[in-house]
Design an enzyme around this catalytic site. Structure first.
Site, short mmCIF file in Angstrom:
data_model
loop_
_atom_site.label_atom_id
_atom_site.label_comp_id
_atom_site.label_asym_id
_atom_site.label_seq_id
_atom_site.Cartn_x
_atom_site.Cartn_y
_atom_site.Cartn_z
CD GLU A 303 -3.43 -0.23 2.23
OE1 GLU A 303 -3.93 -0.60 1.95
OE2 GLU A 303 -3.02 1.08 2.76
CG HIS A 332 7.18 -29.72 1.48
ND1 HIS A 332 8.02 -30.19 1.26
CD2 HIS A 332 8.28 -28.81 2.90
CE1 HIS A 332 9.78 -30.62 2.12
NE2 HIS A 332 9.12 -29.69 2.95
CE LYS A 446 -10.86 2.42 3.30
NZ LYS A 446 -10.26 3.59 4.34
O1 PA5 Z 1 -3.32 1.65 6.18
C1 PA5 Z 1 -4.12 2.44 5.73
O2 PA5 Z 1 -4.43 3.46 5.35
C2 PA5 Z 1 -5.15 1.40 5.31
O3 PA5 Z 1 -5.20 0.44 5.32
C3 PA5 Z 1 -6.55 1.60 6.46
O4 PA5 Z 1 -5.72 1.39 7.72
C4 PA5 Z 1 -7.44 0.44 6.78
O5 PA5 Z 1 -7.93 1.38 4.73
C5 PA5 Z 1 -8.11 0.99 7.64
O6 PA5 Z 1 -8.68 2.22 7.04
P1 PA5 Z 1 -10.04 2.67 8.37
O7 PA5 Z 1 -8.70 2.56 9.79
O8 PA5 Z 1 -9.75 4.42 8.65
O9 PA5 Z 1 -10.52 2.22 8.61
#
Ligand code: PA5
Length: 456
Positions: A303, A332, A446
């Site tokens: 990410e 394996h 989202k």
């Molecule tokens: O790293 C990030 O920002 C994302 O992976 C969020 O943690 C994830 O989308 C969840 O978002 P939120 O904490 O706003 O619910």
């Protein structure tokens, strides 16, 4: 501080001398990139001082840790059987990784005594109705503390879970007792903060709330209340975790490509991806306890670095695909591919020098010949032989490997690894010239999902 307690990083098997210059990093490449790393280091230092990124200093927040301890002691006094985390992505992966690493295996199946009176842990990081329904059966509200975690406070998956739990709590414990069963972790209130839907929920029921600092992204939040409150509820040694962060912070503050473990790993990953075609980064711990750290890292690396645009707006489609594997199990399953398939991976192999247990292989079944090499040895030794044997086999196939060695798995060493991987990701962002701290590609998905459900 003694080195005996530090994790060690060895890149020698990812150098050209070990795997040829077609697949490994050369001394010239390291020399050439050094000025860029030092410049990025200055920039990171400056941005840290300006408090642009809060993750570096989370472990130093004494008042936050004191608050976490106090509230965890309060909720622990209720003797709950279950702690249920409602959250996804960065709100879920950190505590899962910590629990697997630092608590006993099969935690939820152990007796309360074996868990030292601590609750079972259910991390609900999906919206699969079948799983959620069984969790609700296993965790009756009267015996359960729920911790809803969302920085934005508007993630559809988490809010959907929350609505279901609120209804159940209202029915079974009543609105007045809701504050004994539900804890909120979200962004602080303020003019520049997102309007978290969790704020009005907390107000309505007078809930205990923790704040996720605005300058800390979800995937960098494990040492904030996101990871630390559940960790405290589960009886983890918060001081040990903080000590590990502090040790690694010293190492990761060095302006050096070789002595700074985070920069070293960032440089190797970047160079091998962009110059030698290693577009896949595998993390393969030889320890069940560390398997979910590979999962946590998979999100962090993907990410943070998977970006269409560079900071200057040019289209780059950057990023290396992270893959998790487990030794010896995946020898394996995956090693055939890693050795003989495309040479497009850099593999991080993690070994543990001393496991908590030693298991001797008994001297039985004398009628079976050919297993003398196992009899009288230990399972620990076999694990080590599998690890070293696989590393050698990968080297023979010219596959670059970075080795990380844990002297033992402790709160300190686990925190060292997590902290180092966070700094490594921040440095890699600079090298790829992308913003490692946003996730525009996720946000769009989202929004689309919300629209499909008839929302705005
Ligand atoms: O790293 C990030 O920002 C994302 O992976 C969020 O943690 C994830 O989308 C969840 O978002 P939120 O904490 O706003 O619910």
């Amino acid at each position: 501080m003694s080195n005996q307690l530090d994790i060690r990083i060895d890149v020698s098997r990812a150098r050209s001398g070990a795997v040829t210059s077609a697949h490994g990093v050369t001394a010239d490449e390291l020399r050439e990139i050094e000025p860029r790393v030092l410049k990025a280091h200055e920039q990171l230092l400056r941005e840290r001082e300006e408090k642009k990124y809060g993750f570096f200093d989370l472990y130093k927040h004494d008042a936050v840790f004191a608050d976490i301890r106090e509230k965890a002691a309060h909720f622990s006094s209720f003797g709950y059987e279950n702690l249920v985390v409602l959250g996804i992505g960065g709100s879920a992966l950190g505590i899962t990784a910590l629990n697997t690493a630092l608590n006993l295996p099969y935690w939820n199946m152990l007796s309360r005594a074996a868990r030292k009176g601590r609750p079972r842990l259910f991390v609900m990081d999906n919206i699969d109705p079948d799983t959620f329904k069984v969790m609700m059966r296993l965790c009756p509200p009267k015996k359960t503390l729920y911790n809803v975690i969302s920085k934005s406070g508007e993630t559809a998956e988490t809010i959907c879970q929350l609505l279901i739990i609120v209804e159940k709590l209202e029915k079974e414990v009543g609105a007045a007792a809701m504050k004994d069963h539900l804890v909120v972790t979200t962004s602080p209130k303020g003019p520049n903060a997102p309007k978290s839907l969790l704020h009005p929920v907390a107000e309505t029921y007078n809930l205990v709330s923790f704040e996720i600092p605005l300058n800390v992204g979800g995937r960098f939040s494990v040492f904030s209340p996101v990871g630390m409150f559940p960790a405290a509820m589960l009886g983890m040694d918060l001081d040990g975790l903080r000590e590990g962060c502090a040790r690694m912070d010293i190492r990761c503050s060095l302006p050096s490509v070789t002595l700074n473990s985070a920069y070293l790993r960032a440089v190797y990953h970047y160079l091998l991806d962009t110059r030698k075609g290693k577009h896949i980064a595998v993390m393969m711990p030889y320890s069940d306890a560390l398997r979910d750290i590979a999962d946590w890292y998979r999100q962090l690396w993907a990410e943070s670095l998977g970006k269409r645009f560079a900071m200057d707006g040019t289209e780059v489609f950057a990023g290396q695909t992270p893959v998790k594997a487990l030794g010896a199990t995946d020898q394996h399953s995956q090693i055939q591919l890693y050795r003989e398939g495309p040479n497009d991976k850099i593999i991080t192999m993690i070994d543990v020098q001393r496991f908590s247990s030693t298991l001797k292989v008994p001297d039985v079944l004398p009628q079976i010949s050919g297993v003398d090499y196992l009899r009288g040895k230990t399972m620990n030794r076999l694990m080590n032989a599998e690890f070293l044997g696989t590393m050698d086999a990968l080297k023979a196939s010219h596959r670059p490997v970075i080795r990380i060695t844990f002297p033992r798995i402790t709160p300190s060493t686990v925190a060292q690894l997590l902290y180092m991987l966070e700094v490594e990701t921040a440095m890699a962002g600079k090298l790829y010239r992308v913003n490692a701290f946003d996730q525009p590609g996720v946000e769009e998905g989202k929004k689309n999902a919300r629209k499909r459900m008839g929302g705005e």
